[in-house]
Enzyme design. Sequence first.
Site, PDB file in Angstrom:
ATOM      1  N   VAL A  39       4.436  -7.054  -2.136  1.00  0.00           N
ATOM      2  CA  VAL A  39       4.480  -6.715  -0.716  1.00  0.00           C
ATOM      3  C   VAL A  39       4.510  -5.203  -0.526  1.00  0.00           C
ATOM      4  O   VAL A  39       5.436  -4.530  -0.984  1.00  0.00           O
ATOM      5  CB  VAL A  39       5.730  -7.334  -0.033  1.00  0.00           C
ATOM      6  CG1 VAL A  39       5.713  -7.032   1.460  1.00  0.00           C
ATOM      7  CG2 VAL A  39       5.787  -8.834  -0.264  1.00  0.00           C
ATOM      8  N   GLY A  57       2.883  -2.692  -1.771  1.00  0.00           N
ATOM      9  CA  GLY A  57       2.723  -1.812  -2.934  1.00  0.00           C
ATOM     10  C   GLY A  57       3.997  -1.125  -3.369  1.00  0.00           C
ATOM     11  O   GLY A  57       4.961  -1.769  -3.781  1.00  0.00           O
ATOM     12  N   LYS A 117       1.873 -11.392   2.684  1.00  0.00           N
ATOM     13  CA  LYS A 117       3.018 -10.487   2.547  1.00  0.00           C
ATOM     14  C   LYS A 117       4.057 -10.756   3.637  1.00  0.00           C
ATOM     15  O   LYS A 117       5.261 -10.781   3.377  1.00  0.00           O
ATOM     16  CB  LYS A 117       2.537  -9.035   2.609  1.00  0.00           C
ATOM     17  CG  LYS A 117       1.615  -8.667   1.453  1.00  0.00           C
ATOM     18  CD  LYS A 117       0.892  -7.349   1.691  1.00  0.00           C
ATOM     19  CE  LYS A 117      -0.079  -7.013   0.565  1.00  0.00           C
ATOM     20  NZ  LYS A 117      -0.991  -5.917   0.876  1.00  0.00           N
ATOM     21  N   ASP A 172      -4.409 -11.344   3.193  1.00  0.00           N
ATOM     22  CA  ASP A 172      -3.543 -10.602   2.264  1.00  0.00           C
ATOM     23  C   ASP A 172      -2.257 -10.137   2.986  1.00  0.00           C
ATOM     24  O   ASP A 172      -1.143 -10.329   2.487  1.00  0.00           O
ATOM     25  CB  ASP A 172      -4.340  -9.394   1.730  1.00  0.00           C
ATOM     26  CG  ASP A 172      -3.487  -8.378   1.005  1.00  0.00           C
ATOM     27  OD1 ASP A 172      -3.227  -8.569  -0.185  1.00  0.00           O
ATOM     28  OD2 ASP A 172      -3.081  -7.386   1.645  1.00  0.00           O
ATOM     29  N   THR A 202      -6.002  -2.273 -12.863  1.00  0.00           N
ATOM     30  CA  THR A 202      -5.391  -1.011 -12.437  1.00  0.00           C
ATOM     31  C   THR A 202      -3.869  -1.064 -12.541  1.00  0.00           C
ATOM     32  O   THR A 202      -3.235  -0.154 -13.088  1.00  0.00           O
ATOM     33  CB  THR A 202      -5.786  -0.747 -10.965  1.00  0.00           C
ATOM     34  OG1 THR A 202      -7.199  -0.858 -10.880  1.00  0.00           O
ATOM     35  CG2 THR A 202      -5.350   0.607 -10.506  1.00  0.00           C
ATOM     36  N   GLY A 205      -2.651   0.705  -5.222  1.00  0.00           N
ATOM     37  CA  GLY A 205      -2.961   1.774  -6.178  1.00  0.00           C
ATOM     38  C   GLY A 205      -2.122   1.660  -7.437  1.00  0.00           C
ATOM     39  O   GLY A 205      -1.074   1.008  -7.447  1.00  0.00           O
ATOM     40  N   ILE A 231       6.282   0.439  -1.690  1.00  0.00           N
ATOM     41  CA  ILE A 231       7.451   0.477  -0.797  1.00  0.00           C
ATOM     42  C   ILE A 231       8.467  -0.562  -1.270  1.00  0.00           C
ATOM     43  O   ILE A 231       8.135  -1.737  -1.387  1.00  0.00           O
ATOM     44  CB  ILE A 231       7.044   0.155   0.665  1.00  0.00           C
ATOM     45  CG1 ILE A 231       5.984   1.138   1.163  1.00  0.00           C
ATOM     46  CG2 ILE A 231       8.265   0.157   1.567  1.00  0.00           C
ATOM     47  CD1 ILE A 231       5.487   0.833   2.575  1.00  0.00           C
ATOM     48  N   GLY A 267     -14.610   1.269  -2.807  1.00  0.00           N
ATOM     49  CA  GLY A 267     -13.887   0.309  -3.656  1.00  0.00           C
ATOM     50  C   GLY A 267     -12.560  -0.129  -3.064  1.00  0.00           C
ATOM     51  O   GLY A 267     -11.678  -0.594  -3.785  1.00  0.00           O
ATOM     52  N   GLU A 297       8.601  -7.550  -6.158  1.00  0.00           N
ATOM     53  CA  GLU A 297       8.564  -6.331  -5.335  1.00  0.00           C
ATOM     54  C   GLU A 297       7.139  -5.820  -5.131  1.00  0.00           C
ATOM     55  O   GLU A 297       6.764  -5.359  -4.043  1.00  0.00           O
ATOM     56  CB  GLU A 297       9.411  -5.229  -5.995  1.00  0.00           C
ATOM     57  CG  GLU A 297       9.542  -3.968  -5.188  1.00  0.00           C
ATOM     58  CD  GLU A 297      10.320  -4.196  -3.896  1.00  0.00           C
ATOM     59  OE1 GLU A 297      11.546  -4.384  -3.953  1.00  0.00           O
ATOM     60  OE2 GLU A 297       9.686  -4.211  -2.819  1.00  0.00           O
TER      61      GLU A 297
HETATM   62  N1  HSE Z   1      -5.926  -4.946  -0.552  1.00  0.00           N
HETATM   63  C1  HSE Z   1      -4.578  -4.603  -0.241  1.00  0.00           C
HETATM   64  C2  HSE Z   1      -4.580  -3.472   0.752  1.00  0.00           C
HETATM   65  C3  HSE Z   1      -3.753  -4.219  -1.436  1.00  0.00           C
HETATM   66  O1  HSE Z   1      -5.630  -2.972   1.120  1.00  0.00           O
HETATM   67  O2  HSE Z   1      -3.513  -3.098   1.194  1.00  0.00           O
HETATM   68  C4  HSE Z   1      -3.326  -5.420  -2.218  1.00  0.00           C
HETATM   69  O3  HSE Z   1      -2.539  -6.270  -1.472  1.00  0.00           O
END
Ligand code: HSE
Length: 428
Positions: A134, A136, A207, A203, A14, A304, A138, A189, A131
Amino acid sequence: MSDPLRLGIAGLGTVGCGVVKIIQQKANLLAARAGRPVVITAVSARTRDKDRGVDLSPYAWAVDPVVLAARDEVDVFVELMGGSDGPTKAATEAAIAAGKDVVTANKAMLAVNGQALAELAEAAGRVIRFEAAVAGGIPVVKALTEGLAGNQISRVMGVMNGTCNYILTRMQSAGLSYDEVFEEANKLGYLEADPNLDVGGIDAGHKLALLSAIAFGTAVDFDGVTLEGIGQVTIEDIEQAADMGFRIKLLGVARMTGRGLEQRMTPCLVPADSPLGQLEGGTNMVVLEGDAVGQIVLRGAGAGEGPTASAVLSDVMDIARGIRLPTFGQPAAGLEHAARAAVAVSAPYYLRLNLTDKPGALAKVASVLGDCGISIDRMRQPEHGGSEAPVLIVTHKVSAPSLADALEALPQTDVVLGQPVALRIENI
Ligand code: HSE
């Protein structure tokens, strides 16, 4: 116009395809802003014969990302494969060895291997930028590294996993259990291939560890993050906390204390009317506090195609413009591990207990809390039937040892049924 900046992109999921689209669709804009064209010369992914909805025919194809990383016509290795070690790390090392800069969205790789990779890159005169790793879209790495460079940072806080925030806010709005919403998120998903990366807090912990390193000038220390996921959060607690004016969030907090660096990624209560309390769905929010600037709140899509590709382009454009910063904001060779603060600083707590509904039960609870040095701020007993009575308590600030004593002593009384729930209340 100067020579083009040539990208080799490894990973065409993606985010990778999102990056290709921006570069194809905004070629003129990027070139105008960078003062030189930004082009893709080569790509690599596990499967070649797949319709990804983008035209990859102009680019050379490499089966092996390590080979792609070292290709002559690549200036910047854009790593969008994922994974902390294995081919991802090997390709990143190969890129540095071949004199390439690296842009990555890979929080796991940097949280685990970031210090060594940054040292390697900086010794070779190359940059690694992250960048997109962390929160997405932002631009929080840039905000900390550049925008707040004149501040002593006192605290970094945030909701940095959109999937967890989706699950928690959906549980509340629909009155559904954790298991029900987990299944829903799975069908949509939203979950990583290994869902524990999301719901286990890993995750988001990656970050937080990366932001901590920049904020406090320390070597990244993911193992020093106290991690607790959202699997134990019940709809009952979400509803009771809401009744008392709070929301439950998987909240990351990092701060430098007199006892060392505190890093936590745990379910916490935050005031419902605070910016964090009002954060709904899969959105992320990072709160930064600096001595000169005060509090900064950044909010946006944490994942995304568009948002994450936007963050990748931020790093690519810096490199195209000749902006070269150390990975963690200061030279990696000088970064040291901070001592780990063994316990978190004192905070108010939300306690939920199930009591035997008989005379004197509440008095016994109050007495145990008093003996442990815990002062009650607010207490309420929701309507109930049967022989069990739920009791909700908000304490004044309590130290970790006092809380541990109380959580051990309460179930030993003859009035507390089962283990009490204790959730920290974070002041923001
Ligand atoms: N799976 C993460 C989230 C996105 O749901 O924010 C990738 O770090």
